[in-house]
Design an enzyme around this catalytic site. Structure first.
Site, PDB file in Angstrom:
ATOM      1  N   ASP A   1       0.835  -1.209   0.000  1.00 28.85           N
ATOM      2  CA  ASP A   1       0.000   0.000   0.000  1.00 28.85           C
ATOM      3  C   ASP A   1       0.869   1.258   0.000  1.00 28.85           C
ATOM      4  O   ASP A   1       0.492   2.284  -0.584  1.00 28.85           O
ATOM      5  CB  ASP A   1      -0.917  -0.023   1.232  1.00 28.85           C
ATOM      6  CG  ASP A   1      -2.293   0.566   0.950  1.00 28.85           C
ATOM      7  OD1 ASP A   1      -2.444   1.255  -0.066  1.00 28.85           O
ATOM      8  OD2 ASP A   1      -3.208   0.363   1.765  1.00 28.85           O
TER       9      ASP A   1
ATOM     10  N   CYS B   1      -4.099   5.648  -1.444  1.00 30.32           N
ATOM     11  CA  CYS B   1      -4.667   4.756  -2.459  1.00 30.32           C
ATOM     12  C   CYS B   1      -4.827   5.566  -3.722  1.00 30.32           C
ATOM     13  O   CYS B   1      -5.598   6.526  -3.746  1.00 30.32           O
ATOM     14  CB  CYS B   1      -6.015   4.205  -1.998  1.00 30.32           C
ATOM     15  SG  CYS B   1      -6.846   3.233  -3.278  1.00 30.32           S
TER      16      CYS B   1
END
Lengths: 310, 310
Positions: free
Chosen positions: A19, A249
């Site tokens: 991530d 994100c």
């Protein structure tokens, strides 16, 4: 009045290599990633989401995940996982020696289409195939990441019933297979009581042996540590965090990094919770990660004098 | 497994006018402060620590507290308080129309000397005189701020037993008088389980009718919201926060601002907890406060798109 006794142990799953790194647009040399991962391992991190097996066109930064797996797969103390969006990804992951497949499907149709470019039902169909594949591969594990379990950047608040509809279908496919289900606060907009409520409701409905629960959160709204602790007190035995708070994100506008591993560790350490991770060494890894060009970090603990962290 | 049901109501005590403004070195015009306080009141804030009655040589920024009290004292819906370090301050506060006196004494000898320039025992002696004065003044309230209840910037971690020694002496002086006792995490170094432990232990020892509990925290270590929630779930009915996260403690090296009011409100709102404060309006007040020259702010919620805050 409830008394919040700390749990004996929590699995802190380090997701900076996935991530975190994927939030950096400029290419990062594989050896720099490897140095950061080594520093994490030196700090005692054992559960690592080391990357993802996705189209290198979609996320070029993840193209070297196989190389990183190869560099660390032989360490018996490590529990490496990799995120996959489909059967092809799962097969690549297994071929590269990954033993824990993180299959991602968003609760929200809009986010699933944005994130993995297909509908939720298509993702679930493929999950069935991934599970069939895992059944043939002894010693493998399944982790199910339910993206946007609390909020969708496009559609707003997500109810526990919406999560339940996707989870219910997914668990029918999983059958009796052991699985770790992660409710993911993709945008960081979840609040602690919402986290508590979702965990309470879904655990009530789906408790069974071999089903474990995890929480994946971001600190965008400042709820990161509180949400993680509320998840833990409502049954999560694992929490995803990113060292230095690296991340975001790319498909969730406005989202900043995952909750910083060091911030959560500090909270857990104050209760004597065992994580196996050494905080000063983790902060050394955080310094390395924060020095990566093009990375955005968000750590509280890195801002205080180091001698005050103990 | 405990279930963290949100409380029906929490008193959010706004301390930006005291803990926040005093962190700004350059003089702030009284009318600018008044505008910020008005914006807070417009947002529904009713409990306000409006300033302190201290030596203007020690903290010049607080010299106009009397004027600010005068501007807001006639509003029956407001519960204004002011911090005082000694009898003289308490008398000034009462003379200016303050009905709730916040008497501050640190648990740590070193911090008390740094903060109010005398020993803990001297502070406690004067507390006895302040209490005698309050007994003569009908309709007044006492709030006891126990500074460094978890950590001292000079001496490190503070145990609950250390807090207990000071609190026990203080409560002997307080007698049967109603009092709100605030354990203050002056440095932000407390962790949630430490907060839970201190509240559990001290409430067990000192529970009695008319004694209420509060928590005052900073977000320096990223524990602000989690610590406040853990305090609430262990008996605190009031929490101090500063709008925009303005602040710090000029006598606590390394400390940054109080936990941002908007961050805590967001967490509470997610559980339907009543605070009486309107979050969008509070964010408007936070914008005003963040624009004050020379102020340091630390708010998560101000960094997210405003339409996502609801």
């Amino acid at each position: 009045m409830t008394s919040l006794n700390p749990p004996a142990r929590v699995d802190v799953v380090e997701v900076a290599p996935r991530d975190g790194f994927q939030s950096i647009q400029a290419p990062l040399p594989t050896q720099d990633k490897q140095r950061c991962i080594q520093a994490l391992v030196d700090a005692g991190v054992t559960r690592l989401e080391i990357g993802s097996f996705v189209s290198p066109r979609a996320i070029p930064q993840m193209a070297d995940t196989g190389e990183l797996v190869a560099a660390f797969a032989e360490r018996p103390e490590l529990r490496l996982s990799a995120l996959v969006p489909n059967l092809k990804g799962a097969e690549l992951a297994l071929d590269h020696g990954i033993r824990e497949v993180v299959y991602v499907v968003s609760v929200s149709e809009a986010h699933n289409r944005s994130n993995v470019r297909r509908g939720v039902d298509e993702s679930l169909e493929d999950l069935g195939r991934v599970i069939a594949r895992l059944r043939e591969s002894e010693g493998t594990r399944l982790r199910l990441d339910l993206g946007t379990s609390f909020d969708c950047p496009f559609d707003g608040t997500v109810s526990w019933q919406q999560v339940d509809r996707v989870l219910d279908k997914a668990l029918t496919l999983v059958g009796e297979l052991p699985v770790e289900v992660a409710m993911c606060d993709t945008t960081g907009r979840a609040s602690p009581y919402q986290v508590a409520d979702h965990f309470t409701r879904l655990r009530e409905r789906h408790a069974r042996p071999g089903l474990e629960w995890a929480f994946h959160g971001h600190d965008t709204f400042g709820m990161g540590v509180a949400n993680a602790l509320f998840a833990i007190h409502h049954g999560a035995t694992a929490v995803d965090t990113a060292c230095a708070g690296l991340g975001g994100c790319p498909f969730a506008p406005g989202a900043t990094g995952n909750t910083a591993t060091e911030d959560l560790l500090y909270a857990l350490q104050g209760g004597g919770v065992v994580t196996g991770i050494d905080l000063p060494r983790l902060l050394a890894a955080a310094d390395l990660i924060a020095d990566l060009p093009g990375g955005q970090t968000a750590s509280h603990l890195r801002t205080v004098p180091r001698e005050r962290v103990s």
